[in-house]
Design a protein around this motif. Structure first.
Motif, PDB file in Angstrom:
ATOM      1  N   LEU A  81      -6.812   8.569  -7.839  1.00  0.00           N
ATOM      2  CA  LEU A  81      -8.071   9.285  -7.589  1.00  0.00           C
ATOM      3  C   LEU A  81      -8.145   9.781  -6.148  1.00  0.00           C
ATOM      4  O   LEU A  81      -8.544  10.922  -5.894  1.00  0.00           O
ATOM      5  CB  LEU A  81      -9.265   8.382  -7.900  1.00  0.00           C
ATOM      6  N   VAL A  82      -7.752   8.931  -5.205  1.00  0.00           N
ATOM      7  CA  VAL A  82      -7.777   9.325  -3.786  1.00  0.00           C
ATOM      8  C   VAL A  82      -6.812  10.475  -3.541  1.00  0.00           C
ATOM      9  O   VAL A  82      -7.151  11.448  -2.847  1.00  0.00           O
ATOM     10  CB  VAL A  82      -7.446   8.112  -2.878  1.00  0.00           C
ATOM     11  N   VAL A  83      -5.613  10.402  -4.098  1.00  0.00           N
ATOM     12  CA  VAL A  83      -4.622  11.470  -3.917  1.00  0.00           C
ATOM     13  C   VAL A  83      -5.156  12.788  -4.480  1.00  0.00           C
ATOM     14  O   VAL A  83      -5.030  13.838  -3.836  1.00  0.00           O
ATOM     15  CB  VAL A  83      -3.278  11.082  -4.580  1.00  0.00           C
ATOM     16  N   ILE A  84      -5.754  12.746  -5.646  1.00  0.00           N
ATOM     17  CA  ILE A  84      -6.287  13.974  -6.250  1.00  0.00           C
ATOM     18  C   ILE A  84      -7.408  14.549  -5.398  1.00  0.00           C
ATOM     19  O   ILE A  84      -7.428  15.754  -5.115  1.00  0.00           O
ATOM     20  CB  ILE A  84      -6.751  13.710  -7.701  1.00  0.00           C
ATOM     21  N   ALA A 101      -3.545   6.442   1.296  1.00  0.00           N
ATOM     22  CA  ALA A 101      -4.019   6.526  -0.093  1.00  0.00           C
ATOM     23  C   ALA A 101      -3.896   5.178  -0.788  1.00  0.00           C
ATOM     24  O   ALA A 101      -4.754   4.805  -1.588  1.00  0.00           O
ATOM     25  CB  ALA A 101      -3.230   7.584  -0.861  1.00  0.00           C
ATOM     26  N   GLY A 102      -2.848   4.432  -0.478  1.00  0.00           N
ATOM     27  CA  GLY A 102      -2.683   3.109  -1.061  1.00  0.00           C
ATOM     28  C   GLY A 102      -3.755   2.138  -0.609  1.00  0.00           C
ATOM     29  O   GLY A 102      -4.328   1.398  -1.411  1.00  0.00           O
ATOM     30  N   PHE A 103      -4.044   2.126   0.700  1.00  0.00           N
ATOM     31  CA  PHE A 103      -5.094   1.239   1.220  1.00  0.00           C
ATOM     32  C   PHE A 103      -6.467   1.608   0.668  1.00  0.00           C
ATOM     33  O   PHE A 103      -7.198   0.760   0.157  1.00  0.00           O
ATOM     34  CB  PHE A 103      -5.134   1.268   2.755  1.00  0.00           C
ATOM     35  N   ILE A 104      -6.822   2.890   0.773  1.00  0.00           N
ATOM     36  CA  ILE A 104      -8.138   3.326   0.302  1.00  0.00           C
ATOM     37  C   ILE A 104      -8.223   3.226  -1.218  1.00  0.00           C
ATOM     38  O   ILE A 104      -9.244   2.806  -1.765  1.00  0.00           O
ATOM     39  CB  ILE A 104      -8.446   4.756   0.789  1.00  0.00           C
ATOM     40  N   GLY A 140       0.550  14.587   4.143  1.00  0.00           N
ATOM     41  CA  GLY A 140       0.771  13.561   5.148  1.00  0.00           C
ATOM     42  C   GLY A 140       2.002  12.708   4.941  1.00  0.00           C
ATOM     43  O   GLY A 140       2.236  11.779   5.709  1.00  0.00           O
ATOM     44  N   GLY A 141       2.795  12.989   3.917  1.00  0.00           N
ATOM     45  CA  GLY A 141       4.037  12.245   3.713  1.00  0.00           C
ATOM     46  C   GLY A 141       3.806  10.768   3.473  1.00  0.00           C
ATOM     47  O   GLY A 141       2.865  10.377   2.780  1.00  0.00           O
ATOM     48  N   TRP A 142       4.665   9.942   4.064  1.00  0.00           N
ATOM     49  CA  TRP A 142       4.566   8.495   3.832  1.00  0.00           C
ATOM     50  C   TRP A 142       3.307   7.914   4.448  1.00  0.00           C
ATOM     51  O   TRP A 142       2.733   6.972   3.908  1.00  0.00           O
ATOM     52  CB  TRP A 142       5.823   7.784   4.327  1.00  0.00           C
ATOM     53  N   ALA A 143       2.843   8.461   5.575  1.00  0.00           N
ATOM     54  CA  ALA A 143       1.613   7.953   6.192  1.00  0.00           C
ATOM     55  C   ALA A 143       0.405   8.252   5.308  1.00  0.00           C
ATOM     56  O   ALA A 143      -0.475   7.403   5.126  1.00  0.00           O
ATOM     57  CB  ALA A 143       1.422   8.560   7.578  1.00  0.00           C
ATOM     58  N   ALA A 188       0.832  -1.203   0.000  1.00  0.00           N
ATOM     59  CA  ALA A 188       0.000   0.000   0.000  1.00  0.00           C
ATOM     60  C   ALA A 188       0.867   1.254   0.000  1.00  0.00           C
ATOM     61  O   ALA A 188       0.545   2.239  -0.685  1.00  0.00           O
ATOM     62  CB  ALA A 188      -0.928   0.000   1.208  1.00  0.00           C
ATOM     63  N   LEU A 189       1.975   1.226   0.729  1.00  0.00           N
ATOM     64  CA  LEU A 189       2.884   2.373   0.753  1.00  0.00           C
ATOM     65  C   LEU A 189       3.485   2.622  -0.626  1.00  0.00           C
ATOM     66  O   LEU A 189       3.515   3.761  -1.102  1.00  0.00           O
ATOM     67  CB  LEU A 189       3.990   2.146   1.783  1.00  0.00           C
ATOM     68  N   VAL A 190       3.925   1.563  -1.283  1.00  0.00           N
ATOM     69  CA  VAL A 190       4.506   1.711  -2.628  1.00  0.00           C
ATOM     70  C   VAL A 190       3.458   2.233  -3.614  1.00  0.00           C
ATOM     71  O   VAL A 190       3.738   3.149  -4.399  1.00  0.00           O
ATOM     72  CB  VAL A 190       5.120   0.373  -3.107  1.00  0.00           C
ATOM     73  N   ILE A 191       2.258   1.672  -3.567  1.00  0.00           N
ATOM     74  CA  ILE A 191       1.181   2.136  -4.457  1.00  0.00           C
ATOM     75  C   ILE A 191       0.869   3.601  -4.181  1.00  0.00           C
ATOM     76  O   ILE A 191       0.710   4.400  -5.107  1.00  0.00           O
ATOM     77  CB  ILE A 191      -0.073   1.255  -4.294  1.00  0.00           C
ATOM     78  N   GLY A 192       0.796   3.985  -2.911  1.00  0.00           N
ATOM     79  CA  GLY A 192       0.509   5.373  -2.552  1.00  0.00           C
ATOM     80  C   GLY A 192       1.606   6.333  -2.986  1.00  0.00           C
ATOM     81  O   GLY A 192       1.321   7.434  -3.472  1.00  0.00           O
ATOM     82  N   ILE A 193       2.866   5.922  -2.841  1.00  0.00           N
ATOM     83  CA  ILE A 193       3.974   6.780  -3.257  1.00  0.00           C
ATOM     84  C   ILE A 193       3.975   6.962  -4.777  1.00  0.00           C
ATOM     85  O   ILE A 193       4.155   8.079  -5.277  1.00  0.00           O
ATOM     86  CB  ILE A 193       5.322   6.216  -2.759  1.00  0.00           C
ATOM     87  N   VAL A 194       3.771   5.879  -5.508  1.00  0.00           N
ATOM     88  CA  VAL A 194       3.726   5.973  -6.972  1.00  0.00           C
ATOM     89  C   VAL A 194       2.551   6.850  -7.403  1.00  0.00           C
ATOM     90  O   VAL A 194       2.691   7.711  -8.282  1.00  0.00           O
ATOM     91  CB  VAL A 194       3.644   4.574  -7.610  1.00  0.00           C
TER      92      VAL A 194
END
Length: 84
Positions: free
Chosen positions: A71-74, A38-41, A30-33, A13-19
């Protein structure tokens, strides 16, 4: 769910969120957290909206998960900018 499964899920989830944060036009607060959330959701949103297809790693369908995380990040980025 075992602790090992949770740790592997958190790392993916962290890798997906960072990408997703790197390829989206708006950054995730929120940085890495924030990226991990974002990766989980995003994984959940992506699989609900787009189904399960593409490469699957540790029960994560990577392409829908990445699209959902973008989409979540945006959405979160836009909402965060509205309140700042």
């Amino acid at each position: 769910m075992s602790i090992t499964t949770f740790i592997i899920s958190a790392i993916i989830a962290l890798v997906i969120g960072i990408v997703a944060d790197k390829i989206s036009p708006i950054s995730m607060p929120g940085g890495w957290a924030g990226a991990m959330v974002a990766g989980f959701i995003g994984t959940w949103v992506g699989q609900v909206l787009f189904g399960t297809w593409g490469p699957i790693v540790a029960n994560y369908s990577l392409i829908p998960a990445l699209i959902g995380a973008v989409l979540v990040v945006i959405i979160v980025g836009v909402v965060a900018k509205l309140f700042n």
